[in-house]
Design an enzyme around this catalytic site. Structure first.
Site, PDB file in Angstrom:
ATOM      1  N   SER A  82     -13.874 -21.948   4.803  1.00  0.00           N
ATOM      2  CA  SER A  82     -12.956 -22.851   4.136  1.00  0.00           C
ATOM      3  C   SER A  82     -13.585 -23.995   3.369  1.00  0.00           C
ATOM      4  O   SER A  82     -13.175 -25.139   3.483  1.00  0.00           O
ATOM      5  CB  SER A  82     -11.972 -23.430   5.143  1.00  0.00           C
ATOM      6  OG  SER A  82     -10.858 -22.635   5.139  1.00  0.00           O
ATOM      7  N   SER A  83     -14.572 -23.673   2.570  1.00  0.00           N
ATOM      8  CA  SER A  83     -15.115 -24.687   1.668  1.00  0.00           C
ATOM      9  C   SER A  83     -14.027 -25.149   0.713  1.00  0.00           C
ATOM     10  O   SER A  83     -13.955 -26.327   0.357  1.00  0.00           O
ATOM     11  CB  SER A  83     -16.298 -24.126   0.886  1.00  0.00           C
ATOM     12  OG  SER A  83     -15.892 -23.060   0.050  1.00  0.00           O
ATOM     13  N   ASP A  98      -6.374 -24.118   7.701  1.00  0.00           N
ATOM     14  CA  ASP A  98      -7.638 -24.727   7.286  1.00  0.00           C
ATOM     15  C   ASP A  98      -7.486 -26.221   7.021  1.00  0.00           C
ATOM     16  O   ASP A  98      -8.304 -27.036   7.447  1.00  0.00           O
ATOM     17  CB  ASP A  98      -8.153 -24.047   6.012  1.00  0.00           C
ATOM     18  CG  ASP A  98      -8.375 -22.557   6.208  1.00  0.00           C
ATOM     19  OD1 ASP A  98      -8.453 -22.128   7.365  1.00  0.00           O
ATOM     20  OD2 ASP A  98      -8.477 -21.840   5.209  1.00  0.00           O
ATOM     21  N   LYS A 142     -11.278 -16.199  -2.826  1.00  0.00           N
ATOM     22  CA  LYS A 142      -9.898 -15.842  -2.509  1.00  0.00           C
ATOM     23  C   LYS A 142      -8.939 -16.027  -3.683  1.00  0.00           C
ATOM     24  O   LYS A 142      -7.893 -15.381  -3.746  1.00  0.00           O
ATOM     25  CB  LYS A 142      -9.411 -16.665  -1.322  1.00  0.00           C
ATOM     26  CG  LYS A 142      -9.550 -15.960   0.014  1.00  0.00           C
ATOM     27  CD  LYS A 142     -10.959 -15.698   0.453  1.00  0.00           C
ATOM     28  CE  LYS A 142     -11.631 -16.928   1.034  1.00  0.00           C
ATOM     29  NZ  LYS A 142     -13.065 -16.671   1.307  1.00  0.00           N
TER      30      LYS A 142
HETATM   31  P1  ADP Z   1     -13.826 -20.327   1.349  1.00  0.00           P
HETATM   32  O1  ADP Z   1     -13.740 -19.227   2.345  1.00  0.00           O
HETATM   33  O2  ADP Z   1     -15.162 -21.002   1.425  1.00  0.00           O
HETATM   34  O3  ADP Z   1     -12.691 -21.287   1.391  1.00  0.00           O
HETATM   35  P2  ADP Z   1     -12.786 -19.688  -1.294  1.00  0.00           P
HETATM   36  O4  ADP Z   1     -13.031 -18.452  -2.076  1.00  0.00           O
HETATM   37  O5  ADP Z   1     -11.409 -19.997  -0.853  1.00  0.00           O
HETATM   38  O6  ADP Z   1     -13.807 -19.603  -0.069  1.00  0.00           O
HETATM   39  O7  ADP Z   1     -13.292 -20.949  -2.135  1.00  0.00           O
HETATM   40  C1  ADP Z   1     -14.607 -21.054  -2.640  1.00  0.00           C
HETATM   41  C2  ADP Z   1     -14.638 -21.975  -3.852  1.00  0.00           C
HETATM   42  O8  ADP Z   1     -14.630 -23.373  -3.430  1.00  0.00           O
HETATM   43  C3  ADP Z   1     -15.926 -21.852  -4.661  1.00  0.00           C
HETATM   44  O9  ADP Z   1     -15.861 -20.773  -5.579  1.00  0.00           O
HETATM   45  C4  ADP Z   1     -15.976 -23.193  -5.383  1.00  0.00           C
HETATM   46  O10 ADP Z   1     -15.148 -23.205  -6.525  1.00  0.00           O
HETATM   47  C5  ADP Z   1     -15.372 -24.159  -4.346  1.00  0.00           C
HETATM   48  N1  ADP Z   1     -16.480 -24.835  -3.651  1.00  0.00           N
HETATM   49  C6  ADP Z   1     -17.047 -24.494  -2.482  1.00  0.00           C
HETATM   50  N2  ADP Z   1     -18.077 -25.333  -2.165  1.00  0.00           N
HETATM   51  C7  ADP Z   1     -18.163 -26.231  -3.170  1.00  0.00           C
HETATM   52  C8  ADP Z   1     -19.025 -27.344  -3.463  1.00  0.00           C
HETATM   53  N3  ADP Z   1     -20.033 -27.701  -2.662  1.00  0.00           N
HETATM   54  N4  ADP Z   1     -18.788 -28.026  -4.597  1.00  0.00           N
HETATM   55  C9  ADP Z   1     -17.796 -27.651  -5.421  1.00  0.00           C
HETATM   56  N5  ADP Z   1     -16.972 -26.633  -5.229  1.00  0.00           N
HETATM   57  C10 ADP Z   1     -17.141 -25.910  -4.122  1.00  0.00           C
HETATM   58 MG    MG Z   2     -10.652 -20.884   0.926  1.00  0.00          MG
END
Ligand code: ADP
Ligand code: MG
Length: 442
Positions: A129-130, A174, A218
């Site tokens: 959940s970045s 999340d 996603k």
């Molecule tokens: P997750 O499982 O990590 O939530 P998602 O596919 O929902 O995966 O989201 C990932 C997206 O979040 C990345 O493609 C990017 O656009 C954004 N993201 C993740 N980490 C960062 C970061 N350090 N800085 C900027 N954007 C980020």
């Molecule tokens: Mg996500």
């Protein structure tokens, strides 16, 4: 307490290397120093990695975003004209989701500008959940700049809703844990109303995250939204079968609540009401007594219009059985029997099997990684997050940890030449960390 807002902490930036680095880059980028910092964690339901943003409100109406990672280019826009691009979900759109969510909540049309520098260390698109950490962090940044207050629960609800502007129909798990997490305790998250209950994890074991190194964004793919739609359709068919008012029903949980029965009973209803062969759009229409046109315009989302088969039985079985496993997990933690690690591990294994066979959100690499983790001493291992790539979480007896880490490293990462750059944090122990908060320089 339900009404409590995120904490504000005064700190000496010079004593925190990551904040100090952020302050320096901020200064070289914007020629000034940040007024405050906000952090929001990702999740495994157990958290350590986070998103950190250095912030300076400015007098103009311009929102300027920069990132310490050169993969994420600078972005600038007028704060009064926020456009979120669902077709191409570049990183800044996630920030805009949080920004817009808060703006809308207070009915504001004229927002002050700000300069922000983002620094994240959550492996992206890996099920930790970045994306939600970024949305939540941006929401709390915006709230702080406005000088307003909201409770953690309100913030979680606003951010859960506003992340959907990116096009993913996420629940709210999340965002909830990002705000409601507390150091030292896992949390059971429940909805309507949103609440978090402490779950005490066993002391003799640790939880290890391993990244399959398969990334899945996603918002850029449709798998995730197709599953959400299959669950919605299953909920409607189950409601209709039980003579409830099905047209308002959106989630499987609502059917259970309406009927006032247990998850185990709900699984029996699912056996009676749904068949395991996939449903065609025509059959769904027949069951609900609606036309194809009505299905398309009133139920299906833009990105599920062309789906030809819906596996309603399998998705409903997964969701209700998974919810039952979550409650069993909490119960076992409370009772803390001698073989607790074994029992929790068994639940995690069942969970992975259900994700793989019934929800079909695993992938060959995840299945392989889970097998390797079990082979080297984890009584339980499963995928975590949305799936189709990303990470596994394994429960490992504390005394087996060193050999577990060495063996998994060797068997999954070294043997297959997968990149194991340190910044990818591909294999690490995780502990329950704290939720989102604001840092002010002392
Ligand atoms: P997750 O499982 O990590 O939530 P998602 O596919 O929902 O995966 O989201 C990932 C997206 O979040 C990345 O493609 C990017 O656009 C954004 N993201 C993740 N980490 C960062 C970061 N350090 N800085 C900027 N954007 C980020
Ligand atoms: Mg996500």
């Amino acid at each position: 307490m339900a009404t409590e807002g995120p904490a504000r902490r005064r700190i000496q930036v010079a004593e925190h290397p990551r904040l100090l680095k952020l302050k320096e880059i901020f200064n070289s980028k914007f020629g000034s120093i940040p007024k405050f910092y906000v952090r929001a964690p990702g999740r495994v339901n157990i958290i350590e990695q986070d998103m950190l943003i250095a912030v300076e409100p400015v007098k103009t109406h311009t929102l300027q975003l920069a990132n310490t990672n050169p993969l994420y280019p600078d972005f600038s826009t007028s704060a009064n004209n926020i456009q979120i691009d669902r077709t191409n979900p570049l990183w800044h759109n996630y920030f805009l989701c949080g920004f817009k969510g808060i703006q809308e909540h207070f009915g504001l049309s004229n927002l002050t500008g700000m300069n922000c520098l983002v620094d994240g260390n959550i492996p992206p698109s890996s099920g930790l959940s970045s994306s939600s950490a970024l949305v939540c962090c941006a929401g709390l940044v915006t709230l702080t700049v406005l000088g307003m207050n909201l409770s953690k629960v309100e913030l979680a609800e606003i951010c859960a809703k506003s992340e959907r502007y990116i096009g993913t129909e996420g629940g709210g798990m999340d965002q909830s844990i990002s705000f409601l997490a507390e150091e030292g305790t896992a949390k059971l998250i429940e909805f309507s109303p949103l609440r978090a209950t402490d779950v005490k994890l066993p002391s003799g074991a640790v939880f290890v995250i391993a990244n399959s190194c398969v990334e899945m964004n996603k918002a850029a793919t449709s798998h995730f939204n197709v599953r959400v739609m299959e669950c919605r359709l299953a909920a409607k068919l189950l409601a209709k079968y039980k003579s409830l008012q099905w047209d308002k029903v959106l989630r499987l949980e609502e059917v259970q609540t309406e009927l006032g029965i247990s998850l185990e009973e709900m699984l029996l209803v699912t056996e009676d009401a749904l068949h395991s062969e996939p449903y065609s759009p025509e059959e769904i229409c027949k069951c609900l007594g609606i036309s194809l046109e009505e299905l398309r315009t009133q139920i299906l989302s833009p990105n599920t219009q062309d789906v030809l088969i819906f596996k309603l039985y399998q998705r409903a079985k997964h969701v209700y059985s998974e919810a039952a496993r979550v409650l069993q997990f909490k119960k076992i933690c409370e009772e803390a029997p001698d073989n607790i690690v074994q029992l929790l591990g068994e639940l995690m294994n069942q969970s992975h099997k259900s994700c793989r066979d019934m929800y079909e959100c695993s992938c060959p690499e995840l299945d392989q990684l889970v097998d390797i983790c079990r082979k080297f001493g984890a009584p339980g291992s499963r995928l975590t997050g949305a799936g189709w790539g990303g990470c596994t979480v394994s429960i490992v007896p504390a005394d087996k940890l060193p050999s577990f880490l060495a063996n998994v490293q060797e068997a999954y990462y070294q043997r297959s030449n997968r990149s194991l750059a340190p910044e990818k944090q591909s294999l690490f122990v995780t502990k329950p960390g704290g939720g989102a908060l604001v840092f002010l320089e002392a």
